[in-house]
Design an enzyme around this catalytic site. Structure first.
Site, PDB file in Angstrom:
ATOM      1  CG  HIS A   1      -3.643   3.271   1.639  1.00 55.64           C
ATOM      2  ND1 HIS A   1      -4.812   3.463   1.518  1.00 55.64           N
ATOM      3  CD2 HIS A   1      -3.235   2.816   2.979  1.00 55.64           C
ATOM      4  CE1 HIS A   1      -5.240   2.550   1.865  1.00 55.64           C
ATOM      5  NE2 HIS A   1      -4.409   2.072   2.751  1.00 55.64           N
TER       6      HIS A   1
ATOM      7  CG  HIS B   1      -4.680  -4.928  -1.765  1.00 55.72           C
ATOM      8  ND1 HIS B   1      -3.636  -4.481  -1.210  1.00 55.72           N
ATOM      9  CD2 HIS B   1      -5.634  -5.035  -0.243  1.00 55.72           C
ATOM     10  CE1 HIS B   1      -4.346  -2.993  -0.077  1.00 55.72           C
ATOM     11  NE2 HIS B   1      -5.541  -3.838   0.158  1.00 55.72           N
TER      12      HIS B   1
ATOM     13  CG  ASN C   1      -9.500  -2.503   0.872  1.00 52.77           C
ATOM     14  OD1 ASN C   1      -7.964  -2.689   0.651  1.00 52.77           O
ATOM     15  ND2 ASN C   1      -9.778  -2.413   2.168  1.00 52.77           N
ATOM     16  CG  HIS C   2      -8.887   1.952   0.422  1.00 52.82           C
ATOM     17  ND1 HIS C   2      -9.514   2.447   1.381  1.00 52.82           N
ATOM     18  CD2 HIS C   2      -8.635   1.498   1.524  1.00 52.82           C
ATOM     19  CE1 HIS C   2      -9.292   2.913   2.471  1.00 52.82           C
ATOM     20  NE2 HIS C   2      -8.463   2.432   2.757  1.00 52.82           N
TER      21      HIS C   2
ATOM     22  CG  ASP D   1      -2.111  -1.265   1.165  1.00 56.76           C
ATOM     23  OD1 ASP D   1      -1.371  -1.989   1.119  1.00 56.76           O
ATOM     24  OD2 ASP D   1      -2.751  -0.861   1.892  1.00 56.76           O
TER      25      ASP D   1
ATOM     26  CG  ASP E   1      -9.542   6.094  -0.183  1.00 60.07           C
ATOM     27  OD1 ASP E   1      -9.740   7.404  -0.621  1.00 60.07           O
ATOM     28  OD2 ASP E   1     -10.414   4.696  -0.711  1.00 60.07           O
ATOM     29  NE  ARG E   2      -7.949   4.609   6.016  1.00 61.01           N
ATOM     30  CZ  ARG E   2      -8.328   5.080   7.185  1.00 61.01           C
ATOM     31  NH1 ARG E   2      -8.702   6.328   8.344  1.00 61.01           N
ATOM     32  NH2 ARG E   2      -8.642   3.826   7.278  1.00 61.01           N
TER      33      ARG E   2
ATOM     34  NE  ARG F   1      -8.327  -6.276   6.777  1.00 60.90           N
ATOM     35  CZ  ARG F   1      -7.305  -5.037   6.851  1.00 60.90           C
ATOM     36  NH1 ARG F   1      -7.996  -3.696   7.048  1.00 60.90           N
ATOM     37  NH2 ARG F   1      -6.059  -5.185   6.714  1.00 60.90           N
TER      38      ARG F   1
ATOM     39  CG  HIS G   1      -5.800  -5.757   2.984  1.00 62.56           C
ATOM     40  ND1 HIS G   1      -6.647  -4.496   3.033  1.00 62.56           N
ATOM     41  CD2 HIS G   1      -7.051  -6.022   3.608  1.00 62.56           C
ATOM     42  CE1 HIS G   1      -7.563  -4.764   3.077  1.00 62.56           C
ATOM     43  NE2 HIS G   1      -7.943  -6.344   3.850  1.00 62.56           N
TER      44      HIS G   1
ATOM     45  CG  ASP H   1      -5.683  -0.150  -0.113  1.00 56.09           C
ATOM     46  OD1 ASP H   1      -6.776  -0.493  -0.975  1.00 56.09           O
ATOM     47  OD2 ASP H   1      -5.763  -0.463   1.093  1.00 56.09           O
TER      48      ASP H   1
END
Length: 489
Positions: free
Chosen positions: A235, A343, A294-295, A233, A265-266, A391, A418, A262
């Protein structure tokens, strides 16, 4: 006054005092953002005295911070069950449900809080914001025709986009990405510049066309004397992405990379990350690879910042186009028929084969169950067997599950991402399940290192490089996130 007291265990004064001590210690660690230690201490408090709702609610909040939304929801549910009048329990449950995209369930809790606390301005604000989202989703669902989805890519008119005379950024050469373009683009982004919308749209249209022609599982061959790098990731941490290239060299035909989901995001430089990565993919299609995380989904993007960032830097139309593109990202890669890279993780069934993964119909938003969901969301656990996901999506799988999957598919080990790891990576399941996470000091708060993995084609033995975070401009993580996220505390 608390409810459900009938069957509660009797707790000695000594245990009650010790539990309170653990809770207070946990609160201090929470303030320091050491959420895992806080969770351990809240758990000790609950073990000594399972009766107070506050222990569950506090642990729920800590689980939210480390993205264990499933566990957070369970704790919040238990807090409400322990004390129907404990308002903070409803807040926590709403936050957990929102994090899982369960807006209607969150709305019910906010509505309850506003009724029992009509003068609570914070609760009223959360209720109003959540209600807006529920209505917006219902409206979008009502006007969408599932059998005749509008294709955003087909509505883009590149010829109608004028390049203004004062634009000083990089330009595609005859509509193509070149190494010169990529280098200029990275410099532009380092100086907080913006790529012209015409070139941004062209990259998205070209990358969508490319991914549409790819299977859901990509087979990659690495020569005996060749190096191959796997990153986890990033991010939206663009300046840390640049540091990876400083440490390990720019992607090229002799320096291939796989970025394992990923990308966005964030972090608040997600646009810069994704266009850099897509640019390299177009430049070196056979030596630069990207897995869906997943993002890379509409729900996550609307919550955690990417959707807002694209709308701020470009347009609503481009945000919708990104959703189309992400639906075509490959779900997994197989290196030299020996190493599987995805991922999230493995499956709730023991009979999943590479051929089944290869044939997954991925052109959609991630489902809530099944192999596609699990590739994006699952996590390893130390004990054998399987367990419900911490999660709330996917599953947790043990060393025995990993061994069976590898044996069935004649593989050596799996690499996944992840999860934040203090050292940037973690080796589990007797060396057969490796996690790599490439966003150091995640969200500017976690203090973790980043890492990447280098493989040599001949032996495929992983070598790890770790690194610290580098400075970035003063734009905080989550700057473009859904406004409700900043209200969830």
């Amino acid at each position: 006054m608390s409810t459900n007291t009938k069957d509660r265990p009797v707790v000695s004064p000594e245990d009650a005092e010790l539990a309170e001590k653990y809770k207070n210690e946990a609160n201090e660690y929470f303030k320091k953002q050491d959420f895992n230690t806080a969770i351990d201490l809240y758990s000790k408090a609950i073990e000594k005295n399972p009766n107070p709702a506050v222990y569950r609610a506090n642990r729920s909040f800590a689980y939210l911070k480390i993205e264990c939304f499933g566990y957070a929801l369970v704790d919040a549910d238990n807090a409400v069950a322990l004390d129907k009048n404990y308002v903070k329990g409803y807040y926590r449950r709403a936050a957990a449900n929102m994090s899982l995209g369960k807006w209607k369930d969150a709305l019910k809790d906010y509505e309850y809080v506003t009724k029992v606390r009509p003068n609570d301005k914070d609760a009223k604000l959360k209720f109003v914001e959540c209600n807006k989202i529920v209505k917006k989703i219902a409206f979008e669902k009502a006007i969408s025709v599932e059998d005749n989805k509008k294709n955003i890519a087909n509505s883009i008119n590149l010829d109608g986009m004028t390049i203004e005379n004062d634009y000083m950024g990089p330009e595609l050469e005859e509509g193509k990405v070149t190494l010169k373009f990529i280098k200029e683009l990275m410099e532009l982004y380092k100086n907080q510049g913006k790529l012209h919308r015409k070139f941004a749209y062209k990259i998205l249209l070209d990358i969508k066309t490319y991914f549409m022609g790819q299977p859901s599982l990509i087979d990659i061959t690495i020569g005996d004397n060749d190096k191959f790098t796997v990153c986890g990731d990033v991010h939206g941490q663009f300046y840390d992405l640049m540091n990876i290239f400083e440490l390990n060299g720019l992607p090229s035909e002799t320096n291939p990379y796989l970025f394992n989901g990923d990308f966005v995001d964030r972090g608040s430089f997600s646009v810069e990350c994704i266009f850099t990565l897509f640019g390299f993919k177009l430049l070196y299609p056979n030596h630069f690879f990207m897995s869906r995380g997943n993002h890379e989904s509409a729900t996550m993007n609307q919550m955690y910042g990417f959707d807002g960032e694209v709308k701020s830097k470009y347009t609503v139309q481009m945000a919708e186009l990104f959703t189309e593109v992400y639906n075509w990202l490959p779900l997994a890669h197989c290196l030299n028929k020996r190493v599987m890279v995805m991922h999230g993780g493995l499956f709730s069934r023991d009979d999943v084969t590479l051929d089944e993964i290869r044939k997954i119909d991925r052109n959609r938003q991630p489902p809530e169950e099944g192999p596609m969901c699990e590739l994006l969301w699952s996590d390893p656990q130390p004990q054998n067997g399987r367990a419900p996901s911490k999660r709330g999506v996917g599953c947790q799988f043990g060393p025995d599950v990993t061994s069976k999957f590898l044996e069935l598919n004649k593989l050596d080990y799996v690499i996944r991402s992840h999860e934040v790891k203090n050292d940037g990576y973690e080796v589990a399941h007797d060396g057969k399940c490796i996690t790599v996470f490439s966003a150091p000091n995640y969200c500017d708060t976690m203090g973790n290192k980043g890492a990447f993995i280098i493989l040599n084609g001949k032996d495929m033995i992983p070598q790890y490089t770790t690194y610290e975070a580098v400075p970035h401009p003063n734009v905080k993580p989550m700057a473009y996130a859904n406004s409700l996220l900043s209200l969830m505390c």
